[in-house]
Design an enzyme around this catalytic site. Structure first.
Site, mmCIF file in Angstrom:
data_model
loop_
_atom_site.group_PDB
_atom_site.id
_atom_site.type_symbol
_atom_site.label_atom_id
_atom_site.label_comp_id
_atom_site.label_asym_id
_atom_site.label_seq_id
_atom_site.Cartn_x
_atom_site.Cartn_y
_atom_site.Cartn_z
ATOM 1 N N ASP A 152 -7.823 5.763 -5.363
ATOM 2 C CA ASP A 152 -6.671 6.595 -5.730
ATOM 3 C C ASP A 152 -6.834 8.080 -5.395
ATOM 4 O OD1 ASP A 152 -8.388 7.618 -7.756
ATOM 5 O OD2 ASP A 152 -7.697 6.121 -9.185
ATOM 6 N N ARG A 176 1.422 1.751 -3.572
ATOM 7 C CA ARG A 176 0.231 2.290 -4.238
ATOM 8 C C ARG A 176 0.009 3.763 -3.895
ATOM 9 N NH1 ARG A 176 -4.877 -1.380 -4.043
ATOM 10 N NH2 ARG A 176 -5.534 0.177 -5.557
ATOM 11 N N TYR A 198 0.822 -1.217 0.000
ATOM 12 C CA TYR A 198 0.000 0.000 0.000
ATOM 13 C C TYR A 198 0.855 1.265 0.000
ATOM 14 C CZ TYR A 198 -4.183 -2.658 -0.129
ATOM 15 O OH TYR A 198 -5.170 -3.491 -0.577
ATOM 16 N N HIS A 227 -14.827 1.436 -1.642
ATOM 17 C CA HIS A 227 -13.729 0.526 -1.302
ATOM 18 C C HIS A 227 -12.653 1.209 -0.461
ATOM 19 C CE1 HIS A 227 -14.703 -2.399 -4.877
ATOM 20 N NE2 HIS A 227 -15.538 -2.499 -3.867
HETATM 21 P P1 OAD Z 1 -10.639 -3.753 -13.388
HETATM 22 O O1 OAD Z 1 -9.174 -3.730 -13.576
HETATM 23 O O2 OAD Z 1 -11.273 -5.044 -13.027
HETATM 24 O O3 OAD Z 1 -11.356 -3.249 -14.703
HETATM 25 C C1 OAD Z 1 -10.996 -2.059 -15.349
HETATM 26 C C2 OAD Z 1 -11.882 -1.861 -16.565
HETATM 27 O O4 OAD Z 1 -11.526 -0.622 -17.153
HETATM 28 C C3 OAD Z 1 -11.717 -2.957 -17.634
HETATM 29 O O5 OAD Z 1 -12.993 -3.375 -18.098
HETATM 30 C C4 OAD Z 1 -10.937 -2.235 -18.738
HETATM 31 O O6 OAD Z 1 -11.304 -2.675 -20.042
HETATM 32 C C5 OAD Z 1 -11.370 -0.796 -18.557
HETATM 33 N N1 OAD Z 1 -10.354 0.176 -18.987
HETATM 34 C C6 OAD Z 1 -8.998 0.064 -18.924
HETATM 35 N N2 OAD Z 1 -8.421 1.172 -19.380
HETATM 36 C C7 OAD Z 1 -9.429 2.014 -19.745
HETATM 37 C C8 OAD Z 1 -9.471 3.334 -20.300
HETATM 38 N N3 OAD Z 1 -8.362 4.042 -20.578
HETATM 39 N N4 OAD Z 1 -10.680 3.882 -20.542
HETATM 40 C C9 OAD Z 1 -11.825 3.200 -20.278
HETATM 41 N N5 OAD Z 1 -11.841 1.946 -19.755
HETATM 42 C C10 OAD Z 1 -10.666 1.373 -19.483
HETATM 43 O O7 OAD Z 1 -10.982 -2.608 -12.326
HETATM 44 P P2 OAD Z 1 -12.349 -2.392 -11.498
HETATM 45 O O8 OAD Z 1 -13.528 -2.820 -12.268
HETATM 46 O O9 OAD Z 1 -12.312 -1.014 -10.981
HETATM 47 O O10 OAD Z 1 -11.251 -3.718 -5.347
HETATM 48 O O11 OAD Z 1 -12.121 -3.411 -10.298
HETATM 49 C C11 OAD Z 1 -13.085 -3.491 -9.291
HETATM 50 C C12 OAD Z 1 -12.423 -3.795 -7.962
HETATM 51 O O12 OAD Z 1 -11.596 -4.947 -8.093
HETATM 52 C C13 OAD Z 1 -11.450 -2.715 -7.496
HETATM 53 O O13 OAD Z 1 -12.075 -1.656 -6.811
HETATM 54 C C14 OAD Z 1 -10.543 -3.468 -6.571
HETATM 55 C C15 OAD Z 1 -10.338 -4.711 -7.409
HETATM 56 O O14 OAD Z 1 -9.993 -5.865 -6.719
HETATM 57 C C16 OAD Z 1 -10.585 -3.815 -4.191
HETATM 58 O O15 OAD Z 1 -9.363 -3.751 -4.110
HETATM 59 C C17 OAD Z 1 -11.472 -4.015 -3.014
#
Ligand code: OAD
Length: 267
Positions: free
Chosen positions: A96, A62, A59, A114
């Site tokens: 973030d 991060r 962390y 989160h």
């Molecule tokens: P993910 O990494 O699972 O998904 C990110 C999404 O953003 C994917 O569908 C990508 O295709 C899309 N993406 C990437 N770059 C992009 C861009 N420049 N513009 C638009 N879309 C883009 O991240 P989250 O869905 O946020 O939780 O993950 C959910 C949770 O899983 C997080 O909050 C975290 C993680 O484990 C915890 O740590 C509790």
């Protein structure tokens, strides 16, 4: 879809994709955080019990990465839009702090379901402190430094942890309240996301729901599109690639956040 100003209550959900172009790693894209670190080593209560040092090193890294990043055009577009629309609500899975740092006028306070990288909490009583220190550097050495995730107002808050005032045990700061280890104020796997009552209330009363930059695989956030649809909202997904909730999405707009978010929320 109607013009945006004809919707009464708009709820926006964001995920890591909105911050990707600010230089913050997503979780599940190639080279994402979960490809480089095992969830069970760094993001569960059991991991913290077993190896708090490793968790704090992760962390700290991060915090350093997030502090170097700047809000991008997508974060800023949401703030501009909220200034012009009376009833917009932002739920974020991101820790973030970029939504907060984009919002110098306090127009769109995010609901951080989160947790947040600029906060820590007491591992006994749960009191939340403002804390933006990276206690370890990128090499994993103990080298506490402020990261500028907190601004000067937050730093002067009575709940800001100044590291020189803290006691430490095995390089981990102890909470001023109970004198036990502090932990990152992050919702780990197996823990309950924060502010869920408020979130469900917002979702069940909105008439437009917009999901941005989230893969739709982590619950409960992954169920919000279905919840909004069931409540009668128009649902839109802005993402770089399709997500599993197609059945609950009225409109899918594919592209990079800094391109499609400002265009969608143009005012
Ligand atoms: P993910 O990494 O699972 O998904 C990110 C999404 O953003 C994917 O569908 C990508 O295709 C899309 N993406 C990437 N770059 C992009 C861009 N420049 N513009 C638009 N879309 C883009 O991240 P989250 O869905 O946020 O939780 O993950 C959910 C949770 O899983 C997080 O909050 C975290 C993680 O484990 C915890 O740590 C509790």
């Amino acid at each position: 879809m109607k013009p945006l100003n004809e919707y009464k209550k708009i709820v926006i959900l964001t995920g890591a994709g909105i911050s990707a172009e600010s230089g913050i790693s997503t979780f599940r894209d190639s080279q994402g955080l979960w490809e480089q670190h095992k969830i069970e080593d760094v993001a569960t209560p059991e991991a913290f019990e077993k190896d708090p040092l490793l968790v704090w090193k992760f962390y700290s890294m991060r915090r350093l990465q997030a502090a170097k990043a700047k809000p991008n055009l997508a974060h800023l577009a949401l703030i501009q839009f909220a200034k012009a629309h009376p009833d917009v609500h932002l739920i974020t899975q991101n820790v973030d702090a970029l939504h907060l740092r984009a919002d110098t006028t306090h127009s769109l306070p995010p609901i951080c379901m989160h947790g947040s990288l600029h906060e820590s909490s007491c591992s006994n009583c749960g009191i939340v402190y403002l804390d933006d220190y990276a206690y370890f550097n990128e090499l994993g050495d103990y080298a506490p430094q402020e990261t500028e995730l907190c601004d000067s107002t937050q730093r002067s808050h009575q709940h800001y942890l100044h590291h020189y005032n803290l006691e430490y045990r095995n390089f981990i700061p102890l909470s001023p309240c109970c004198k036990v280890m502090i932990r990152p104020h992050i919702v780990w796997f197996g823990e309950m996301p924060q502010h869920m009552e408020k979130i469900y209330h917002q979702i069940s009363h909105c008439d437009l729901f917009v999901s941005i930059g989230t893969s739709g695989v982590v619950y409960p956030a992954a169920s919000f599109l279905a919840g909004a649809k069931a409540a009668g909202a128009h649902t839109v997904c802005l993402n770089k690639e399709p997500i599993p909730q197609a059945a609950f999405i009225d409109e899918f707009i594919e592209g990079s956040a800094t391109d499609i978010v400002p265009r969608f929320f143009r005012i």
